[in-house]
Design a protein around this motif. Sequence first.
Motif, PDB file in Angstrom:
ATOM      1  N   PRO A 249       0.798  -1.225   0.000  1.00  0.00           N
ATOM      2  CA  PRO A 249       0.000   0.000   0.000  1.00  0.00           C
ATOM      3  C   PRO A 249       0.838   1.286   0.000  1.00  0.00           C
ATOM      4  N   ARG A 250       1.984   1.323   0.671  1.00  0.00           N
ATOM      5  CA  ARG A 250       2.816   2.537   0.625  1.00  0.00           C
ATOM      6  C   ARG A 250       3.835   2.338  -0.480  1.00  0.00           C
ATOM      7  N   ILE A 251       3.901   3.321  -1.408  1.00  0.00           N
ATOM      8  CA  ILE A 251       4.822   3.184  -2.533  1.00  0.00           C
ATOM      9  C   ILE A 251       5.862   4.287  -2.582  1.00  0.00           C
ATOM     10  N   SER A 252       5.876   5.167  -1.594  1.00  0.00           N
ATOM     11  CA  SER A 252       6.906   6.197  -1.557  1.00  0.00           C
ATOM     12  C   SER A 252       8.177   5.632  -0.951  1.00  0.00           C
ATOM     13  N   ALA A 253       9.312   6.155  -1.419  1.00  0.00           N
ATOM     14  CA  ALA A 253      10.610   5.717  -0.919  1.00  0.00           C
ATOM     15  C   ALA A 253      10.870   6.327   0.451  1.00  0.00           C
ATOM     16  N   ASP A 254      11.728   5.658   1.219  1.00  0.00           N
ATOM     17  CA  ASP A 254      12.172   6.250   2.479  1.00  0.00           C
ATOM     18  C   ASP A 254      12.812   7.599   2.148  1.00  0.00           C
ATOM     19  N   GLY A 255      12.508   8.603   2.923  1.00  0.00           N
ATOM     20  CA  GLY A 255      13.053   9.926   2.685  1.00  0.00           C
ATOM     21  C   GLY A 255      12.205  10.803   1.785  1.00  0.00           C
ATOM     22  N   SER A 256      11.125  10.255   1.230  1.00  0.00           N
ATOM     23  CA  SER A 256      10.233  11.056   0.397  1.00  0.00           C
ATOM     24  C   SER A 256       9.550  12.108   1.264  1.00  0.00           C
ATOM     25  N   ALA A 257       9.506  13.338   0.786  1.00  0.00           N
ATOM     26  CA  ALA A 257       8.848  14.417   1.530  1.00  0.00           C
ATOM     27  C   ALA A 257       7.332  14.250   1.528  1.00  0.00           C
ATOM     28  N   VAL A 258       6.820  13.498   0.577  1.00  0.00           N
ATOM     29  CA  VAL A 258       5.383  13.247   0.448  1.00  0.00           C
ATOM     30  C   VAL A 258       5.178  11.735   0.488  1.00  0.00           C
ATOM     31  N   SER A 259       4.302  11.254   1.368  1.00  0.00           N
ATOM     32  CA  SER A 259       4.012   9.822   1.367  1.00  0.00           C
ATOM     33  C   SER A 259       3.043   9.515   0.231  1.00  0.00           C
ATOM     34  N   VAL A 260       3.274   8.392  -0.421  1.00  0.00           N
ATOM     35  CA  VAL A 260       2.465   8.002  -1.581  1.00  0.00           C
ATOM     36  C   VAL A 260       1.864   6.629  -1.298  1.00  0.00           C
ATOM     37  N   TRP A 261       0.563   6.521  -1.539  1.00  0.00           N
ATOM     38  CA  TRP A 261      -0.197   5.328  -1.167  1.00  0.00           C
ATOM     39  C   TRP A 261      -1.055   4.821  -2.312  1.00  0.00           C
ATOM     40  N   VAL A 262      -1.299   3.512  -2.317  1.00  0.00           N
ATOM     41  CA  VAL A 262      -2.288   2.877  -3.190  1.00  0.00           C
ATOM     42  C   VAL A 262      -3.357   2.319  -2.259  1.00  0.00           C
ATOM     43  N   ILE A 263      -4.572   2.847  -2.357  1.00  0.00           N
ATOM     44  CA  ILE A 263      -5.664   2.464  -1.473  1.00  0.00           C
ATOM     45  C   ILE A 263      -6.791   1.845  -2.310  1.00  0.00           C
ATOM     46  N   PRO A 264      -7.074   0.558  -2.115  1.00  0.00           N
ATOM     47  CA  PRO A 264      -8.168  -0.076  -2.861  1.00  0.00           C
ATOM     48  C   PRO A 264      -9.518   0.579  -2.525  1.00  0.00           C
ATOM     49  N   THR A 265     -10.359   0.667  -3.525  1.00  0.00           N
ATOM     50  CA  THR A 265     -11.699   1.214  -3.331  1.00  0.00           C
ATOM     51  C   THR A 265     -12.730   0.266  -3.930  1.00  0.00           C
ATOM     52  N   ASP A 266     -13.932   0.396  -3.459  1.00  0.00           N
ATOM     53  CA  ASP A 266     -15.058  -0.371  -3.994  1.00  0.00           C
ATOM     54  C   ASP A 266     -16.188   0.623  -4.234  1.00  0.00           C
ATOM     55  N   GLU A 267     -16.149   1.270  -5.404  1.00  0.00           N
ATOM     56  CA  GLU A 267     -17.121   2.316  -5.704  1.00  0.00           C
ATOM     57  C   GLU A 267     -18.556   1.797  -5.687  1.00  0.00           C
ATOM     58  N   GLU A 268     -18.762   0.594  -6.199  1.00  0.00           N
ATOM     59  CA  GLU A 268     -20.109   0.044  -6.241  1.00  0.00           C
ATOM     60  C   GLU A 268     -20.678  -0.128  -4.829  1.00  0.00           C
ATOM     61  N   GLN A 269     -19.844  -0.582  -3.905  1.00  0.00           N
ATOM     62  CA  GLN A 269     -20.284  -0.747  -2.518  1.00  0.00           C
ATOM     63  C   GLN A 269     -20.659   0.597  -1.903  1.00  0.00           C
ATOM     64  N   MET A 270     -19.861   1.623  -2.173  1.00  0.00           N
ATOM     65  CA  MET A 270     -20.158   2.948  -1.623  1.00  0.00           C
ATOM     66  C   MET A 270     -21.451   3.513  -2.219  1.00  0.00           C
ATOM     67  N   ILE A 271     -21.660   3.313  -3.512  1.00  0.00           N
ATOM     68  CA  ILE A 271     -22.906   3.769  -4.140  1.00  0.00           C
ATOM     69  C   ILE A 271     -24.091   3.063  -3.499  1.00  0.00           C
ATOM     70  N   ALA A 272     -23.969   1.756  -3.289  1.00  0.00           N
ATOM     71  CA  ALA A 272     -25.057   0.999  -2.668  1.00  0.00           C
ATOM     72  C   ALA A 272     -25.337   1.498  -1.249  1.00  0.00           C
ATOM     73  N   ARG A 273     -24.290   1.766  -0.465  1.00  0.00           N
ATOM     74  CA  ARG A 273     -24.483   2.266   0.898  1.00  0.00           C
ATOM     75  C   ARG A 273     -25.176   3.625   0.913  1.00  0.00           C
ATOM     76  N   HIS A 274     -24.730   4.520   0.036  1.00  0.00           N
ATOM     77  CA  HIS A 274     -25.344   5.852  -0.001  1.00  0.00           C
ATOM     78  C   HIS A 274     -26.790   5.782  -0.484  1.00  0.00           C
ATOM     79  N   THR A 275     -27.050   4.929  -1.470  1.00  0.00           N
ATOM     80  CA  THR A 275     -28.419   4.767  -1.967  1.00  0.00           C
ATOM     81  C   THR A 275     -29.318   4.225  -0.864  1.00  0.00           C
ATOM     82  N   ARG A 276     -28.826   3.226  -0.151  1.00  0.00           N
ATOM     83  CA  ARG A 276     -29.602   2.656   0.946  1.00  0.00           C
ATOM     84  C   ARG A 276     -29.895   3.700   2.017  1.00  0.00           C
ATOM     85  N   ALA A 277     -28.907   4.515   2.361  1.00  0.00           N
ATOM     86  CA  ALA A 277     -29.107   5.563   3.360  1.00  0.00           C
ATOM     87  C   ALA A 277     -30.123   6.600   2.897  1.00  0.00           C
TER      88      ALA A 277
END
Length: 96
Positions: free
Chosen positions: A64-92
């Motif tokens: 999940p973290r793809i930035s090198a040690d010493g990077s001034a900015v941390s860089v991340w890969v975060i999985p998402t599930d857009e369909e699940q979020m749409i379903a949750r918001h629709t249900r709400a």
Amino acid sequence: MRKPIPTVGPAAPGSLAAALGGLDALVFTAGIGEHATAIRARVCEAASWLGVMLDEAANQRGGPRISADGSAVSVWVIPTDEEQMIARHTRALLAV
């Protein structure tokens, strides 16, 4: 009239960094962000002037973290599930 800040394309990281006064983190999500190692590498290279340093091996693994040690900015890969979020918001909204 003030120009809008681009949120996609090659100018996006620089424009957002300028508007925010810098970056603490850069996060890649969704299909391309999660699976396109070459695109993540290109974005990080373009943002190197902000202090972004990519760990190539971590990028190839998908984080999940793809930035090198010493990077001034941390860089991340975060999985998402857009369909699940749409379903949750629709249900709400429907109060089901």
